[in-house]
Enzyme design. Structure first.
Site, PDB file in Angstrom:
ATOM      1  N   HIS A  60       0.810  -1.220   0.000  1.00  0.00           N
ATOM      2  CA  HIS A  60       0.000   0.000   0.000  1.00  0.00           C
ATOM      3  C   HIS A  60       0.841   1.267   0.000  1.00  0.00           C
ATOM      4  O   HIS A  60       0.310   2.361  -0.192  1.00  0.00           O
ATOM      5  CB  HIS A  60      -1.000  -0.004   1.163  1.00  0.00           C
ATOM      6  CG  HIS A  60      -0.429   0.288   2.509  1.00  0.00           C
ATOM      7  ND1 HIS A  60      -0.114  -0.694   3.432  1.00  0.00           N
ATOM      8  CD2 HIS A  60      -0.129   1.462   3.131  1.00  0.00           C
ATOM      9  CE1 HIS A  60       0.335  -0.140   4.532  1.00  0.00           C
ATOM     10  NE2 HIS A  60       0.347   1.174   4.378  1.00  0.00           N
ATOM     11  N   ASP A 103       0.268  -7.675   1.706  1.00  0.00           N
ATOM     12  CA  ASP A 103       0.681  -6.274   1.789  1.00  0.00           C
ATOM     13  C   ASP A 103       2.204  -6.138   1.761  1.00  0.00           C
ATOM     14  O   ASP A 103       2.795  -5.441   2.584  1.00  0.00           O
ATOM     15  CB  ASP A 103       0.107  -5.611   3.033  1.00  0.00           C
ATOM     16  CG  ASP A 103       0.117  -4.078   2.949  1.00  0.00           C
ATOM     17  OD1 ASP A 103       0.469  -3.550   1.875  1.00  0.00           O
ATOM     18  OD2 ASP A 103      -0.220  -3.425   3.956  1.00  0.00           O
ATOM     19  N   SER A 129       4.692   2.625   7.835  1.00  0.00           N
ATOM     20  CA  SER A 129       4.395   1.484   6.971  1.00  0.00           C
ATOM     21  C   SER A 129       5.603   1.110   6.125  1.00  0.00           C
ATOM     22  O   SER A 129       6.180   1.958   5.440  1.00  0.00           O
ATOM     23  CB  SER A 129       3.240   1.814   6.027  1.00  0.00           C
ATOM     24  OG  SER A 129       2.037   1.963   6.718  1.00  0.00           O
ATOM     25  N   GLY A 138     -12.952 -21.236  -1.284  1.00  0.00           N
ATOM     26  CA  GLY A 138     -14.290 -20.700  -1.503  1.00  0.00           C
ATOM     27  C   GLY A 138     -15.271 -21.014  -0.388  1.00  0.00           C
ATOM     28  O   GLY A 138     -16.421 -21.378  -0.652  1.00  0.00           O
TER      29      GLY A 138
END
Length: 396
Positions: free
Chosen positions: A107, A149, A229, A285
């Site tokens: 991000h 991430d 971050s 799923g």
């Protein structure tokens, strides 16, 4: 340079259940090891070797010394500046290879988490890295993994002297061990924060993908803030055991709870990305919740632990294999529960005691295209169902 927008460190909410679609660094002082990944250069076609130091010797004595850790590792920590469509953002990162490879968060270098759901993730158009001496050099984006991430960028090794931060092992991390975080909170470069590991194995909502759980996150009480971050979380030996990624806070400040991406997961993403591959995750799923002994007694189930299947995604791998979801909404101890579905108790012989166990196995152990045997309890009897796993959809 224009106005710089601080990159989102992320406010997250507690998530009930899990979407199962899916130590301390040993202070031995022994010689470390390194891993070399050889890939083809994108521009030249020549082989490029990325050497990542793993399990390096500890810094000095085995005692936790924030001053010593900072002195040794801060030269390898950088501030990352990105620009897209005239908008700037700032995060942190750290050098992991002499060839200029740098780890950060996805991000930080993309719009992941900000883009409208279903739209492609867009990388920053310009990336710059600033070292502790305030020298700033351009960087290129190698790739990113939105699910864990993890972002990877690279600077030319000739552009600046590089100090490599060695990688540790997040599986060895234990609650209570001291840690140090280095980064650029709120744009304050080269900042040190210290604390302890307050929890391990956390399953938290990913900032970058809707309805996806980032698993095995390391929870820390070291104060971190927006702009931290992508910086390293370091053990007593100065080895990176995580990538600082999120903070949960009522106020949005640094007084909340911090979370780091475990370095073992980041290492996997790094390996795939420097090889030019997309990081793939297996997909079953299903959506599940924890089955506890008290809930099992309430529902009249024979097994007392497992992942109770709430929902099976139509047409997904689990549905095609015959796994059944719940059909009855009920209240139990103040929580709404979907009962009547299968209880997953094992996958390929690995015990599933709760919903997070299923997420960890599907994410970390299994691969897309692999057929795994799911053991379920249905109507009081065990069943073994072969599930051919798919690839997790990019939209979560």
């Amino acid at each position: 340079m224009g106005r710089v927008r601080v990159a989102l460190l992320g406010l997250i909410c507690a998530v009930l259940g899990a979407a199962a679609a899916l130590g301390i660094g040993r202070a031995t002082g022994l010689s470390g090891s390194s891993t070399t990944v050889v890939v083809s250069g994108a521009a030249t076609g020549r082989a490029v070797a990325t050497q990542v130091t793993v399990d390096a010797p500890v810094i000095g004595s085995s005692a936790f010394s924030p001053a010593r850790i900072f002195a040794e590792r801060s030269p390898g920590v950088v501030t990352v500046f990105t620009f897209t469509d005239g908008q700037g953002a700032q995060g942190s990162g750290f050098v992991v290879s002499p060839d200029g490879t740098i780890l950060t968060n996805a991000h930080v270098i993309t719009n992941a988490g900000e883009a409208v759901s279903g739209t492609p993730v867009k990388p920053a158009s310009e990336v710059y890295v600033e070292f502790a001496d305030h020298d700033r050099v351009p960087a290129t984006i190698v790739g990113w993994d939105v699910f864990d991430d993890v972002g990877v960028i690279r600077v030319a090794p000739s552009a600046h002297a590089l100090s490599v931060v060695p990688l540790g092992r997040s599986d060895d991390v234990v609650v209570g061990q001291p840690v140090a975080a280095i980064g650029s909170p709120l744009g304050n470069e080269d900042s040190l924060a210290v604390g302890i590991v307050s929890a391990v194995g956390r399953s938290i909502a990913a900032l970058t993908v809707p309805n996806f759980q980032l698993i095995n996150a390391i929870q820390i009480d070291a104060p971190i803030a927006h702009g931290s971050s992508g910086g390293p979380l370091l053990d007593a030996g100065g080895r990176a055991i995580g990538i600082n990624a999120q903070i949960r806070s009522d106020s949005g400040g640094a007084s909340g709870i911090g979370f780091a991406v475990p370095i073992d997961a980041a290492r996997r993403s790094l390996r795939e990305l420097v090889a030019g591959h997309k990081v793939g995750y297996a997909y079953a799923g299903v959506q599940t919740e924890d089955l506890t002994p008290s809930l099992a007694r309430h529902l009249g189930l024979k097994t007392s632990r497992g992942a109770l299947v709430d929902q099976v995604n139509p047409g997904g791998p689990a549905a095609l294999a015959g796994i059944r979801g719940g059909t009855i909404q009920t209240q139990f101890q103040g929580v709404q529960v979907v009962s009547g579905g299968d209880v997953i108790t094992a996958v390929d012989g690995l015990t599933v005691s709760n919903a997070d166990d299923l997420v960890r196995i599907v994410t970390n152990v299994l691969r897309p295209g692999q057929t795994a045997v799911f053991t379920v309890e249905r109507s009081g009897h065990p069943r073994r169902l072969a599930v051919r796993l798919g690839s997790r959809p990019s939209g979560g």
